[in-house]
Design a protein around this motif. Structure first.
Motif, PDB file in Angstrom:
ATOM      1  N   SER A  28       0.845  -1.190   0.000  1.00 21.97           N
ATOM      2  CA  SER A  28       0.000   0.000   0.000  1.00 21.97           C
ATOM      3  C   SER A  28       0.887   1.250   0.000  1.00 21.97           C
ATOM      4  O   SER A  28       2.096   1.179   0.217  1.00 21.97           O
ATOM      5  N   ARG A  29       0.284   2.415  -0.246  1.00 15.00           N
ATOM      6  CA  ARG A  29       1.036   3.658  -0.442  1.00 15.00           C
ATOM      7  C   ARG A  29       1.963   3.989   0.720  1.00 15.00           C
ATOM      8  O   ARG A  29       3.071   4.477   0.521  1.00 15.00           O
ATOM      9  N   ASN A  30       1.516   3.758   1.946  1.00 15.31           N
ATOM     10  CA  ASN A  30       2.333   4.130   3.100  1.00 15.31           C
ATOM     11  C   ASN A  30       3.644   3.358   3.171  1.00 15.31           C
ATOM     12  O   ASN A  30       4.580   3.770   3.877  1.00 15.31           O
ATOM     13  N   LEU A  31       3.744   2.261   2.422  1.00 13.05           N
ATOM     14  CA  LEU A  31       4.959   1.444   2.466  1.00 13.05           C
ATOM     15  C   LEU A  31       5.906   1.701   1.295  1.00 13.05           C
ATOM     16  O   LEU A  31       6.998   1.137   1.258  1.00 13.05           O
ATOM     17  N   TYR A  32       5.504   2.551   0.351  1.00 10.23           N
ATOM     18  CA  TYR A  32       6.356   2.806  -0.809  1.00 10.23           C
ATOM     19  C   TYR A  32       7.802   3.156  -0.425  1.00 10.23           C
ATOM     20  O   TYR A  32       8.751   2.650  -1.039  1.00 10.23           O
ATOM     21  N   THR A  91      -4.308  -4.837   5.043  1.00  6.84           N
ATOM     22  CA  THR A  91      -5.093  -4.167   4.016  1.00  6.84           C
ATOM     23  C   THR A  91      -5.442  -5.147   2.908  1.00  6.84           C
ATOM     24  O   THR A  91      -4.933  -6.266   2.846  1.00  6.84           O
TER      25      THR A  91
END
Length: 251
Positions: A28-32, A91
């Motif tokens: 997910s985006r927070n892990l990019y 997620t």
């Protein structure tokens, strides 16, 4: 010869596959920001790898110096938003790993969590003979959580036989299961439930060295499973493996 029997070897003659090794990440985006170190470590030891990234956008905030494909899953149609699983600490991007056979047009792929650092060639596990098997993965050693049998496997590193999974319609019933019932570890639990022993092969520990699975003196993959601040805390065990690839390159 098995991957365990010659840990420093290169390619083994077990099975003939295409030269390009397929790798898949899902995040997910927070892990990019935390993915780049894993990709750089992978490519240092496996420069021929082709990388698939299941993401929530069309691009990532850094360049991938290899053949790759970003698959934007923000509009995915597999999982509803009103189940206990999608309201958990995980997620839908994690659950999408059970849909990999339908998302990636390859016969097999090595799936890696983003909190992994690759330390050696992955050719020995890429070339494992998975005829009629779904998956090769590493059993956890702790023995506390075993809801589906005598072994429980960690899904953070896995070789997936996508061709066999498609032939067995695995995605359809695992997605249905995740939409109907609550699972503690979502995709990992469902795969453990349905990848019965005759569909599973064990990976040697050195390909998923973590708190859950154990350690050796010659890791091929270091996995920071179980450490919540693995990406920033230099006191995390084996953090030196990750530190080498911070700031966009090996040091």
């Amino acid at each position: 010869m098995t991957p365990e029997s010659n840990p420093n070897s290169g390619r083994t003659p077990a099975i003939l596959l295409e030269d390009i090794m397929n790798i898949c990440y899902s995040l997910s985006r927070n892990l990019y920001p935390h993915l780049q170190a894993s990709i750089l470590s992978l490519l240092e030891h496996n420069p021929e790898a082709k990388i698939y990234v299941l993401a929530e956008d069309d691009e990532l905030p850094f360049e991938i110096p290899a053949e790759h494909r970003i698959l934007n899953m923000s509009g995915q149609q597999y999982f509803t938003t009103d189940t206990q699983n999608t309201r958990s600490q995980f997620t839908y991007m994690a659950m999408l790993r059970v849909a990999t056979p339908e998302l990636i047009p390859e016969d097999r792929v090595i799936q890696l969590d983003i909190d992994t650092i690759v330390c050696d060639s992955l050719a020995p596990i890429w070339e494992m003979d998975l005829t009629r098997k779904w998956i090769a993965w590493c059993p956890e050693r702790l023995g506390v959580y075993k809801p589906y049998g005598p072994k429980y496997y960690n899904f953070g590193v896995a070789v997936l036989n996508l061709k066999q999974l498609r032939a067995d319609n695995a995605t359809e019933f695992m997605v249905r299961e995740l939409n109907r019932f609550a699972y503690r570890f979502l995709d990992q639990d469902v795969m453990n439930r349905f990848a019965v022993p005759d569909k599973t092969m064990d990976l040697p520990v050195r390909y998923n060295e973590c708190f859950c699975c154990g350690q050796t003196g010659y890791p091929a993959i270091v996995h920071y499973a179980g450490y919540p601040d693995w990406y920033c805390n230099p006191d995390t065990p084996r953090y030196e493996y990750r530190a080498k690839y911070l700031d966009g390159g090996a040091t």
